[in-house]
Each structure stands twice: as structure tokens, then as C-alpha cells.
Design a protein around this motif. Structure first.
Motif, PDB file in Angstrom:
ATOM      1  N   ALA A  32       0.810  -1.221   0.000  1.00 44.77           N
ATOM      2  CA  ALA A  32       0.000   0.000   0.000  1.00 44.77           C
ATOM      3  C   ALA A  32       0.839   1.266   0.000  1.00 44.77           C
ATOM      4  O   ALA A  32       0.347   2.334   0.372  1.00 44.77           O
ATOM      5  CB  ALA A  32      -0.948  -0.001   1.198  1.00 44.77           C
ATOM      6  N   GLY A  33       2.083   1.177  -0.431  1.00 40.64           N
ATOM      7  CA  GLY A  33       2.930   2.353  -0.460  1.00 40.64           C
ATOM      8  C   GLY A  33       2.747   3.177  -1.726  1.00 40.64           C
ATOM      9  O   GLY A  33       2.152   2.708  -2.709  1.00 40.64           O
ATOM     10  N   TYR A  34       3.288   4.392  -1.721  1.00 34.03           N
ATOM     11  CA  TYR A  34       3.191   5.271  -2.882  1.00 34.03           C
ATOM     12  C   TYR A  34       4.301   5.021  -3.899  1.00 34.03           C
ATOM     13  O   TYR A  34       4.201   5.459  -5.045  1.00 34.03           O
ATOM     14  CB  TYR A  34       3.252   6.741  -2.444  1.00 34.03           C
ATOM     15  N   GLY A  35       5.379   4.357  -3.485  1.00 33.45           N
ATOM     16  CA  GLY A  35       6.488   4.125  -4.414  1.00 33.45           C
ATOM     17  C   GLY A  35       7.071   5.429  -4.935  1.00 33.45           C
ATOM     18  O   GLY A  35       7.493   5.506  -6.095  1.00 33.45           O
ATOM     19  N   SER A  36       7.133   6.432  -4.073  1.00 36.13           N
ATOM     20  CA  SER A  36       7.549   7.758  -4.533  1.00 36.13           C
ATOM     21  C   SER A  36       8.995   7.779  -5.009  1.00 36.13           C
ATOM     22  O   SER A  36       9.318   8.435  -6.008  1.00 36.13           O
ATOM     23  CB  SER A  36       7.348   8.786  -3.416  1.00 36.13           C
ATOM     24  N   ARG A  37       9.883   7.054  -4.344  1.00 37.95           N
ATOM     25  CA  ARG A  37      11.296   7.051  -4.742  1.00 37.95           C
ATOM     26  C   ARG A  37      11.526   6.252  -6.022  1.00 37.95           C
ATOM     27  O   ARG A  37      12.559   6.390  -6.671  1.00 37.95           O
ATOM     28  CB  ARG A  37      12.156   6.498  -3.602  1.00 37.95           C
ATOM     29  N   MET A  38      10.536   5.413  -6.368  1.00 41.42           N
ATOM     30  CA  MET A  38      10.617   4.660  -7.611  1.00 41.42           C
ATOM     31  C   MET A  38       9.981   5.426  -8.763  1.00 41.42           C
ATOM     32  O   MET A  38       9.929   4.953  -9.893  1.00 41.42           O
ATOM     33  CB  MET A  38       9.951   3.282  -7.425  1.00 41.42           C
ATOM     34  N   GLY A  39       9.478   6.629  -8.476  1.00 41.56           N
ATOM     35  CA  GLY A  39       8.830   7.424  -9.516  1.00 41.56           C
ATOM     36  C   GLY A  39       7.322   7.385  -9.437  1.00 41.56           C
ATOM     37  O   GLY A  39       6.625   7.556 -10.425  1.00 41.56           O
TER      38      GLY A  39
END
Length: 215
Positions: free
Chosen positions: A18-25
Motif C-alpha cells: 500500500a505504499g506510494y512508491g515515490s522514490r521509484m517514480g
């Protein structure tokens, strides 16, 4: 010394995705495709290969991408109703779902961005769990001193977390309060901690890796 027999009620797993994956783009990392399958599919296959058939997946954002994958894997969908994508809130959703629907069953919890875990990793951890001392209610794999996943909780631990009125403090809080009941095991294998967090991490993966499209 008392040792426990394997639970007759078995072991259920919950994958936190349920993460945003922000560091993965800003993409759902569990949906990253590796050699024609998503990370989520590989994890489910590995778990079932280790005899863990009851699997649920916590999903928050990116439901358009992840819900079809959960269905494809024939896993149970658990929605993180919180606006936050912090792991704490995924843990809360996982514990509440397990407590409600899997009475008496032990619980395995893992992150949805660990693509290097294979069946033998789960089998090794499951064997350790089944052979643990009777006073142990939590098992945490370690790699070079770093806490890894999946971690395993007894039904008693799940029940304590759910009924203590401190569910909102999450699993980590229980681990900190119950160190005498937790076994930390050095596995000497980076797969238990090796995630994909930034695009450069994909270079570690053998075979082509493809990021999911997010509209």
C-alpha cells in the motif's frame, strides 16, 4: 524446554503493498514486472510453493493496477482505508483483517517490494517457526544485523495486538514491548532485506524489469 508442534490451523501470509512508491517514480512496486510476472505474482508463487496457501494483500493507492493482480493471484484483497501510505497503517489493516477472519491462525507479514525472496527462503523461515521454543511468539529474520521480512507472529501475538487497544501502534510497537517473546535470527542471506526502492535497484534483478504504467 518446550517446543511447539506445527499449528494445525496453519499459517496465513499478508503482503503489504500500500505504499506510494515515490522514490521509484510514484509507481506500485508490487506491480513491477520481472521476467513476465509482477513482483506480487512471484511472491505469491514462492509462498504457495512453501505451503502457505492463505494469502492476503494490503492495497492503498494504485488500486487500478494492483486489484487485478490480487485477483489474478487468487489472494484476498485488504484495503488500507487510511489516507496515509506509511507502513504502520498497512500493518494496522493487516492485523485487523487477520484477527477478524483467521481466528487461531499464525500470521506471516512481508513487504511487497522484496523481489528476491524465493520458495526456499519461506521454507527455511517456516521450519524455524515450527521448531521454535514455546515462549516465542514472534520471529524476525536478520541479514547482517538488519531486520528483514517476512516476520512471523503467533495467533496469541496477533490477538494481543488486536485486543490491547493499541492496534494503532502497529506490529513494530509489539516487537519492541515483547523482546523476550521475539526471536531474531541471522539468516545470512540478503534476500530477506533486499528491496527495490529506487530505479537503480532494478539493475540488481536478473532478467528484464518493467515499471507499471500509472495514469
Amino acid at each position: 524446554m518446550e517446543y511447539l508442534e506445527p499449528s494445525q490451523l496453519g499459517l496465513a501470509a499478508c503482503i503489504l503493498a500500500a505504499g506510494y512508491g515515490s522514490r521509484m517514480g510514484h509507481v506500485p512496486k508490487a506491480a513491477i514486472r520481472i521476467r513476465e510476472r509482477s513482483v506480487l505474482e512471484w511472491q505469491v508463487l514462492a509462498l504457495r510453493g512453501a505451503g502457505v496457501q492463505d494469502i492476503s494483500v494490503v492495497v492503498g493507492p494504485y488500486q487500478e493496477q494492483l486489484c487485478p493482480l490480487v485477483s489474478l493471484c487468487e489472494a484476498e484483497l485488504v484495503l488500507n482505508e487510511s489516507k496515509s501510505a506509511e507502513i504502520l497503517h498497512s500493518q494496522i489493516a493487516a492485523v485487523k483483517s487477520h484477527y477478524r477472519d483467521r481466528h487461531g491462525c499464525d500470521m506471516m507479514v512481508l513487504l511487497g517490494d522484496l523481489p528476491f525472496l524465493q520458495t526456499h527462503h519461506f521454507l527455511r523461515l517456516r521450519k524455524l517457526w515450527e521448531m521454535r521454543n514455546g515462549d516465542i511468539h514472534g520471529l524476525v529474520p536478520m541479514a547482517d544485523g538488519v531486520r528483514g521480512h517476512p516476520l512471523v507472529l503467533s495467533w496469541s501475538a496477533v490477538q494481543t495486538i488486536a485486543e490491547s487497544g493499541q492496534t494503532d501502534k502497529g506490529i513494530r510497537s509489539w516487537l519492541s514491548r515483547s523482546k523476550q517473546s521475539v526471536q531474531f535470527v541471522e539468516m545470512n542471506d540478503p534476500a530477506y532485506v533486499r528491496d527495490v526502492d529506487i530505479p537503480q535497484d532494478l539493475a540488481q534483478i536478473e532478467g528484464p524489469a518493467e515499471l507499471p504504467l500509472v495514469s
